[in-house]
Scaffold this active site. Structure first.
Site, PDB file in Angstrom:
ATOM      1  N   LYS A   9      14.004  10.160  56.962  1.00  0.00           N
ATOM      2  CA  LYS A   9      14.665  10.755  55.865  1.00  0.00           C
ATOM      3  C   LYS A   9      14.949  12.216  56.052  1.00  0.00           C
ATOM      4  CE  LYS A   9      11.942   7.857  52.729  1.00  0.00           C
ATOM      5  NZ  LYS A   9      11.251   7.749  51.521  1.00  0.00           N
ATOM      6  N   TYR A  49      17.862   1.947  47.081  1.00  0.00           N
ATOM      7  CA  TYR A  49      16.797   1.883  46.262  1.00  0.00           C
ATOM      8  C   TYR A  49      16.815   1.566  45.019  1.00  0.00           C
ATOM      9  CZ  TYR A  49      13.809   4.573  49.761  1.00  0.00           C
ATOM     10  OH  TYR A  49      13.099   4.949  50.722  1.00  0.00           O
ATOM     11  N   ASN A 112       8.653  12.048  52.026  1.00  0.00           N
ATOM     12  CA  ASN A 112       7.608  11.379  52.829  1.00  0.00           C
ATOM     13  C   ASN A 112       8.138  11.078  54.318  1.00  0.00           C
ATOM     14  OD1 ASN A 112       8.971   9.097  51.982  1.00  0.00           O
ATOM     15  ND2 ASN A 112       7.022   8.323  50.982  1.00  0.00           N
ATOM     16  N   HIS A 115      11.072   5.724  55.973  1.00  0.00           N
ATOM     17  CA  HIS A 115      10.901   4.481  55.192  1.00  0.00           C
ATOM     18  C   HIS A 115      10.834   3.281  56.105  1.00  0.00           C
ATOM     19  CE1 HIS A 115      12.234   1.002  53.089  1.00  0.00           C
ATOM     20  NE2 HIS A 115      13.159   0.547  53.848  1.00  0.00           N
ATOM     21  N   GLU A 126      18.274  -4.854  54.454  1.00  0.00           N
ATOM     22  CA  GLU A 126      18.410  -3.534  54.847  1.00  0.00           C
ATOM     23  C   GLU A 126      19.315  -3.264  56.078  1.00  0.00           C
ATOM     24  OE1 GLU A 126      14.665  -1.953  52.077  1.00  0.00           O
ATOM     25  OE2 GLU A 126      14.647  -1.896  54.204  1.00  0.00           O
TER      26      GLU A 126
HETATM   27  P1  GTP Z   1       9.639   3.424  51.415  1.00  0.00           P
HETATM   28  O1  GTP Z   1       9.102   3.074  52.903  1.00  0.00           O
HETATM   29  O2  GTP Z   1      10.309   4.581  51.480  1.00  0.00           O
HETATM   30  O3  GTP Z   1      10.245   2.087  50.501  1.00  0.00           O
HETATM   31  O4  GTP Z   1       7.982   3.803  50.820  1.00  0.00           O
HETATM   32  P2  GTP Z   1       7.088   2.571  50.173  1.00  0.00           P
HETATM   33  O5  GTP Z   1       7.451   1.209  50.237  1.00  0.00           O
HETATM   34  O6  GTP Z   1       5.856   3.358  50.679  1.00  0.00           O
HETATM   35  O7  GTP Z   1       7.052   3.136  48.540  1.00  0.00           O
HETATM   36  P3  GTP Z   1       7.995   2.478  47.568  1.00  0.00           P
HETATM   37  O8  GTP Z   1       8.823   1.483  48.168  1.00  0.00           O
HETATM   38  O9  GTP Z   1       7.061   2.289  46.187  1.00  0.00           O
HETATM   39  O10 GTP Z   1       8.674   3.665  47.106  1.00  0.00           O
HETATM   40  C1  GTP Z   1       9.905   4.179  47.673  1.00  0.00           C
HETATM   41  C2  GTP Z   1       9.973   5.617  47.873  1.00  0.00           C
HETATM   42  O11 GTP Z   1      10.125   6.171  46.650  1.00  0.00           O
HETATM   43  C3  GTP Z   1       8.843   6.395  48.558  1.00  0.00           C
HETATM   44  O12 GTP Z   1       8.849   6.701  49.817  1.00  0.00           O
HETATM   45  C4  GTP Z   1       9.001   7.926  48.033  1.00  0.00           C
HETATM   46  O13 GTP Z   1       9.633   8.542  48.808  1.00  0.00           O
HETATM   47  C5  GTP Z   1       9.497   7.525  46.511  1.00  0.00           C
HETATM   48  N1  GTP Z   1       8.363   7.627  45.513  1.00  0.00           N
HETATM   49  C6  GTP Z   1       7.498   6.560  45.298  1.00  0.00           C
HETATM   50  N2  GTP Z   1       6.625   6.868  44.227  1.00  0.00           N
HETATM   51  C7  GTP Z   1       7.296   8.374  44.033  1.00  0.00           C
HETATM   52  C8  GTP Z   1       6.703   9.179  42.912  1.00  0.00           C
HETATM   53  O14 GTP Z   1       5.650   9.073  42.181  1.00  0.00           O
HETATM   54  N3  GTP Z   1       7.554  10.299  42.971  1.00  0.00           N
HETATM   55  C9  GTP Z   1       8.518  10.587  43.746  1.00  0.00           C
HETATM   56  N4  GTP Z   1       9.147  11.750  43.863  1.00  0.00           N
HETATM   57  N5  GTP Z   1       8.928   9.858  44.694  1.00  0.00           N
HETATM   58  C10 GTP Z   1       8.174   8.752  44.789  1.00  0.00           C
HETATM   59 MG    MG Z   2       9.265   0.375  49.777  1.00  0.00          MG
END
Ligand code: GTP
Ligand code: MG
Length: 138
Positions: A9, A49, A112, A115, A126
């Site tokens: 990212k 997303y 973070n 992904h 994807e």
């Molecule tokens: P990805 O690999 O990025 O998909 O992460 P993940 O599968 O561990 O998490 P998820 O798919 O639930 O969420 C996608 C992305 O949304 C995360 O990687 C975060 O960057 C973002 N995200 C998730 N929860 C939050 C939140 O509470 N606040 C914010 N700002 N971003 C969030």
């Molecule tokens: Mg995810």
């Protein structure tokens, strides 16, 4: 052998961490079989997303994904989807295990660093969003 889709990212590329994250990927036995650096358009980020469209953090998520270049990758290996999510660690870096990408590098839940796909179905979708077949060399 399985393939997963990865994004390094903007918070990671900004801090010159592409090589450091790639070292953890390769140390875990995953092979980088496709990789390119791109700048997402807002529309591309919203599509990528789309499952999170209804979430309160959607706007912030899209903004953070277009804040700078990303590196998109296809990773290949035994159990690659699960293995890469283990390499990444928990979404929230404060909950991520020692030695994981997010523990070492993530700034916050939003920034973070990387992904990884969460299922074979999503990995295929994807990968196809960013790579044509002849760009992936196993
Ligand atoms: P990805 O690999 O990025 O998909 O992460 P993940 O599968 O561990 O998490 P998820 O798919 O639930 O969420 C996608 C992305 O949304 C995360 O990687 C975060 O960057 C973002 N995200 C998730 N929860 C939050 C939140 O509470 N606040 C914010 N700002 N971003 C969030
Ligand atoms: Mg995810």
């Amino acid at each position: 052998i399985e393939r997963t889709f990865s994004i390094l990212k903007p918070d990671a590329t900004r801090r010159n961490l592409t090589g450091a994250v790639n070292a953890l990927i390769e140390a875990a036995g995953l092979r980088i079989v496709a990789q390119k650096r791109v700048l997402l358009s807002r529309a591309q980020a919203e599509t990528f997303y789309a499952v999170h469209k209804a979430r309160p953090f959607f706007g912030e998520l899209v903004e953070s994904m277009i804040a700078g270049p990303i590196v998109v990758q296809v990773l290949e290996g035994e159990d690659a989807i699960k293995k890469y999510r283990e390499v990444l660690g928990a979404t929230d870096p404060s909950k991520a295990a020692e030695g994981t990408v997010r523990k070492q590098f993530a700034l916050s839940v939003g920034e973070n660093s990387a992904h990884g796909s969460d299922s074979p179905e999503n990995a295929a979708i994807e990968i196809a969003q960013f790579f044509s077949g002849n760009e992936i060399v196993g």
